[in-house]
Design an enzyme around this catalytic site. Sequence first.
Site, short mmCIF file in Angstrom:
data_model
loop_
_atom_site.label_atom_id
_atom_site.label_comp_id
_atom_site.label_asym_id
_atom_site.label_seq_id
_atom_site.Cartn_x
_atom_site.Cartn_y
_atom_site.Cartn_z
N PHE A 1 47.50 38.70 38.07
CA PHE A 1 46.57 37.58 38.08
C PHE A 1 47.02 36.65 36.95
O PHE A 1 47.27 37.09 35.83
CB PHE A 1 45.14 38.09 37.85
CG PHE A 1 44.11 37.03 37.99
CD1 PHE A 1 43.66 36.64 39.24
CD2 PHE A 1 43.60 36.39 36.87
CE1 PHE A 1 42.71 35.64 39.36
CE2 PHE A 1 42.65 35.39 37.00
CZ PHE A 1 42.21 35.01 38.25
N ASP B 1 44.30 46.14 33.05
CA ASP B 1 43.32 45.16 33.50
C ASP B 1 42.65 45.75 34.74
O ASP B 1 43.30 45.95 35.77
CB ASP B 1 44.05 43.85 33.83
CG ASP B 1 43.08 42.76 34.31
OD1 ASP B 1 42.01 43.12 34.83
OD2 ASP B 1 43.41 41.58 34.17
N TYR C 1 31.71 40.62 36.79
CA TYR C 1 31.06 39.80 37.83
C TYR C 1 31.63 40.05 39.23
O TYR C 1 31.20 39.45 40.19
CB TYR C 1 31.14 38.30 37.49
CG TYR C 1 32.53 37.79 37.15
CD1 TYR C 1 33.45 37.55 38.16
CD2 TYR C 1 32.90 37.54 35.84
CE1 TYR C 1 34.72 37.08 37.86
CE2 TYR C 1 34.17 37.08 35.52
CZ TYR C 1 35.07 36.85 36.55
OH TYR C 1 36.33 36.38 36.25
N LYS C 2 32.62 40.94 39.32
CA LYS C 2 33.18 41.27 40.64
C LYS C 2 32.38 42.44 41.22
O LYS C 2 31.19 42.25 41.50
CB LYS C 2 34.67 41.52 40.51
CG LYS C 2 35.40 40.20 40.16
CD LYS C 2 36.86 40.35 39.82
CE LYS C 2 37.46 38.97 39.54
NZ LYS C 2 38.74 39.03 38.86
N ARG D 1 41.87 36.78 52.07
CA ARG D 1 41.49 37.97 51.32
C ARG D 1 40.03 38.34 51.59
O ARG D 1 39.15 37.50 51.53
CB ARG D 1 41.70 37.69 49.83
CG ARG D 1 41.69 38.92 48.96
CD ARG D 1 41.99 38.55 47.54
NE ARG D 1 40.93 37.72 46.97
CZ ARG D 1 40.70 37.59 45.67
NH1 ARG D 1 41.46 38.20 44.80
NH2 ARG D 1 39.72 36.84 45.23
C1 LIG Z 1 39.15 37.97 37.98
C2 LIG Z 1 40.26 38.38 37.09
C3 LIG Z 1 40.36 37.89 35.79
C4 LIG Z 1 39.36 36.86 35.32
O1 LIG Z 1 39.42 36.55 33.99
P1 LIG Z 1 38.25 35.64 33.36
O2 LIG Z 1 38.63 35.52 31.96
O3 LIG Z 1 36.95 36.35 33.61
O4 LIG Z 1 38.23 34.34 34.08
C5 LIG Z 1 41.37 38.38 34.98
N1 LIG Z 1 42.28 39.28 35.46
C6 LIG Z 1 42.21 39.74 36.73
C7 LIG Z 1 43.20 40.74 37.21
C8 LIG Z 1 41.21 39.30 37.58
O5 LIG Z 1 41.15 39.74 38.82
#
Ligand SMILES: *Cc1c(COP(=O)(O)O)cnc(C)c1O
Length: 412
Positions: free
Chosen positions: A128, A199, A224-225, A371
Amino acid sequence: MTIAASRRDAEILDQNDPLASFRDLFHLPDGIIYLDGNSLGPMAKSVPGLVEDALERQWATDLITSWNTAGWWELPLTLGEKIAPLIGAGTGQTVVTDSTSINLYKTVQAALELSPGRKVIISESDSFPTDLYILEGVMGETGLSRRLIGEDGAGLDQHLSDDVAVVLLSNVNYRSGALMDMAEVARKVHDAGAIMVWDLCHSAGVIPMELDAWNVDFAVGCTYKYLNGGPGAPAFIYAAKRHHDAIRQPLSGWWGHGAPFEFETRFRPASGVRAFLCGTQPIISMTALSAALDVYGEVDIGEVRKKSMALTGLFIDLVEKFCPQLGVVSPRDANSRASQVALSHEHGYAIVQALIARGVIGDFRAPDILRFGFAPLFIRYADVWDAVGHLREIMDTGAWDNAEFKQRAAVT
Ligand SMILES: *Cc1c(COP(=O)(O)O)cnc(C)c1O
């Protein structure tokens, strides 16, 4: 062999689903099949009551005394303890604070402090992007270099030499949904004398994990996921106990001080995971997250994983049968797949928009990925059946081929 050859079969699976009762704990709009709980989980029905109490009683009435009387000050740690069982963490190692991006910065820097003299950070080219962007910032400050391995860990063995300080990986590929063997990767990283940072954004709450048993050093993840904490809910950090005396991270704000209310001139870090805190936390947002995490208090993650594998497997089976125009990108082996399924099509964006217009909400990830997330606490087998029914109609009629569905919004 699919587990449901008809909608009736899917309904029977729902009737026998040990997790079926959880669906009613969420606010889910009528007529919507929400296949995006992997991106923004829905609101638990218990959230508004708790947030209203935080506003009306704790803030409006009790004012500043609520830092003590309502447990505001301790919330980062209280919420961390609610997440700990979901990731296989014993007590005192998990804290909720800041965003995942900021937590990545803090944990990678803390990990580097534990690997003096080593000059390389390993990550994955298909991470990501925020993970890669944060690493760029860290490299700019530290002068360290980066090696990028291929999707799903390919090339890790070759790159793991004795100059590697830190390995930062997501255990789930955010596009394809491919799932890494965390225990195996962490073992290799430690054998090379490096520090492992995971992560967990796309796995916390749906994939059983044993961070303590696997000797993971640090981990970060979204709330939040799948954890349904609400838009912008603060993220979490796990730090293994064996590192607690040595946590040094550069955002040395007063919340991470050993004695914040002594108001000393010099910084000295708090002991333990509290050292990852920086400044004042978003209490209202944390209150919503607290309500959401209470739903998980009753959940058996093993059952969640079983249902997740079944839902994603059914979706793939039905897409292959009814939507031959679409490629299946996610791994077919359920053991190598997280709780989302990625399909591919050059007009993926328009197809997703056409689905949303019919009440089936998924998302699109450039360049060509459709997705769909399957959050087992509220998605039913019949929802999978119906979603593929819509997808099939859209593909067969070409309904996606409409200017209205090709207009790109800011968030895809
Ligand atoms: C959703 C997600 C993020 C989001 O990071 P934020 O700082 O909350 O915007 C980071 N890493 C991964 C792998 C994600 O899926």
